[in-house]
Design a protein around this motif. Structure first.
Motif, PDB file in Angstrom:
ATOM      1  N   SER A  20     -68.730 -31.468   4.402  1.00  0.00           N
ATOM      2  CA  SER A  20     -69.274 -31.993   5.644  1.00  0.00           C
ATOM      3  C   SER A  20     -68.406 -33.121   6.213  1.00  0.00           C
ATOM      4  N   SER A  21     -67.951 -34.025   5.353  1.00  0.00           N
ATOM      5  CA  SER A  21     -67.107 -35.122   5.853  1.00  0.00           C
ATOM      6  C   SER A  21     -65.715 -34.623   6.224  1.00  0.00           C
ATOM      7  N   ASN A  22     -65.233 -33.588   5.547  1.00  0.00           N
ATOM      8  CA  ASN A  22     -63.943 -32.995   5.913  1.00  0.00           C
ATOM      9  C   ASN A  22     -64.022 -32.411   7.325  1.00  0.00           C
ATOM     10  N   GLN A  23     -65.129 -31.731   7.632  1.00  0.00           N
ATOM     11  CA  GLN A  23     -65.330 -31.182   8.977  1.00  0.00           C
ATOM     12  C   GLN A  23     -65.456 -32.311   9.991  1.00  0.00           C
ATOM     13  N   ALA A  24     -66.125 -33.408   9.609  1.00  0.00           N
ATOM     14  CA  ALA A  24     -66.273 -34.551  10.514  1.00  0.00           C
ATOM     15  C   ALA A  24     -64.914 -35.152  10.851  1.00  0.00           C
ATOM     16  N   LEU A  25     -64.049 -35.271   9.855  1.00  0.00           N
ATOM     17  CA  LEU A  25     -62.717 -35.809  10.094  1.00  0.00           C
ATOM     18  C   LEU A  25     -61.923 -34.902  11.028  1.00  0.00           C
ATOM     19  N   ARG A  26     -61.971 -33.608  10.810  1.00  0.00           N
ATOM     20  CA  ARG A  26     -61.258 -32.663  11.681  1.00  0.00           C
ATOM     21  C   ARG A  26     -61.789 -32.743  13.117  1.00  0.00           C
ATOM     22  N   ILE A  29     -60.497 -35.941  14.752  1.00  0.00           N
ATOM     23  CA  ILE A  29     -59.083 -35.832  15.120  1.00  0.00           C
ATOM     24  C   ILE A  29     -58.926 -35.046  16.424  1.00  0.00           C
ATOM     25  N   ARG A  30     -59.668 -33.939  16.552  1.00  0.00           N
ATOM     26  CA  ARG A  30     -59.602 -33.164  17.804  1.00  0.00           C
ATOM     27  C   ARG A  30     -60.111 -33.997  18.982  1.00  0.00           C
ATOM     28  N   GLN A  31     -61.197 -34.746  18.764  1.00  0.00           N
ATOM     29  CA  GLN A  31     -61.746 -35.581  19.833  1.00  0.00           C
ATOM     30  C   GLN A  31     -60.773 -36.696  20.200  1.00  0.00           C
ATOM     31  N   ALA A  32     -60.123 -37.274  19.200  1.00  0.00           N
ATOM     32  CA  ALA A  32     -59.132 -38.328  19.457  1.00  0.00           C
ATOM     33  C   ALA A  32     -57.979 -37.788  20.295  1.00  0.00           C
ATOM     34  N   ASP A  33     -57.570 -36.565  20.037  1.00  0.00           N
ATOM     35  CA  ASP A  33     -56.500 -35.954  20.819  1.00  0.00           C
ATOM     36  C   ASP A  33     -56.928 -35.790  22.279  1.00  0.00           C
ATOM     37  N   LEU A  34     -58.167 -35.423  22.504  1.00  0.00           N
ATOM     38  CA  LEU A  34     -58.671 -35.222  23.862  1.00  0.00           C
ATOM     39  C   LEU A  34     -58.844 -36.534  24.621  1.00  0.00           C
ATOM     40  N   ALA A  77     -56.413 -32.636   6.539  1.00  0.00           N
ATOM     41  CA  ALA A  77     -56.893 -32.503   7.917  1.00  0.00           C
ATOM     42  C   ALA A  77     -55.754 -32.562   8.929  1.00  0.00           C
ATOM     43  N   LEU A  78     -54.699 -33.294   8.613  1.00  0.00           N
ATOM     44  CA  LEU A  78     -53.591 -33.454   9.558  1.00  0.00           C
ATOM     45  C   LEU A  78     -52.580 -32.305   9.524  1.00  0.00           C
TER      46      LEU A  78
END
Length: 147
Positions: A20-26, A29-34, A77-78
């Motif tokens: 669950s936290s791995n999915q949260a991190l991913r 990261i996508r939201q940060a890119d946006l 994740a990166l």
């Protein structure tokens, strides 16, 4: 000319190595890119207690384990992620308390629906539930993908 600089956008995400936290991190990261934000990935470890008394000396193994888990999770994740700044911090304390405190200077807090110790039949873990109730910024709760 005096140009005003806008404050840095920050997304705080709790990481404990659970799916669950791995999915949260991913997701973070996508939201940060946006949004052009930086990601603060935070792993928490709770100091060892004996009969409800906190030991005065910090256990270096807990800190090292949290840092190792955090580093491995961020690296994973990166791998296929956009180029986003991800800062890593392993901090002593209860995850909910640390994340709520860090949310006071964040634009967004991202947590998994339940991490280590979460009961499989619950919809929200105690950390995510506390963050939703007490965070100082909007909170996104990410459920692990069905596999």
């Amino acid at each position: 000319m005096n140009e005003q600089t806008s404050p840095e956008r920050r997304i705080v995400v709790g990481v404990d190595g659970s799916p669950s936290s791995n999915q949260a991190l991913r997701w973070a990261i996508r939201q940060a890119d946006l949004t052009g934000a930086a990601v603060d990935a935070i792993a928490c470890w709770h100091p060892t207690t004996v009969y409800d008394w906190m030991l005065h000396a910090k256990d270096p193994h807990q800190d090292a384990t949290a840092r190792k888990t955090l580093a491995a999770t961020v690296a994973d994740a990166l791998q296929d992620a956009p180029p986003v700044q991800v800062r890593q911090s392993a901090l002593p304390g209860k995850a909910a308390e640390v994340l709520v405190e860090r949310s006071s200077s964040a634009d967004l807090l991202v947590v998994g629906s339940h991490g280590h110790g979460g009961l499989p039949d619950t919809r929200l873990g105690s950390t995510s539930h506390s963050c939703v109730q007490h965070a100082h910024c909007p909170v996104v709760v990410v459920r692990p993908s069905e596999s």
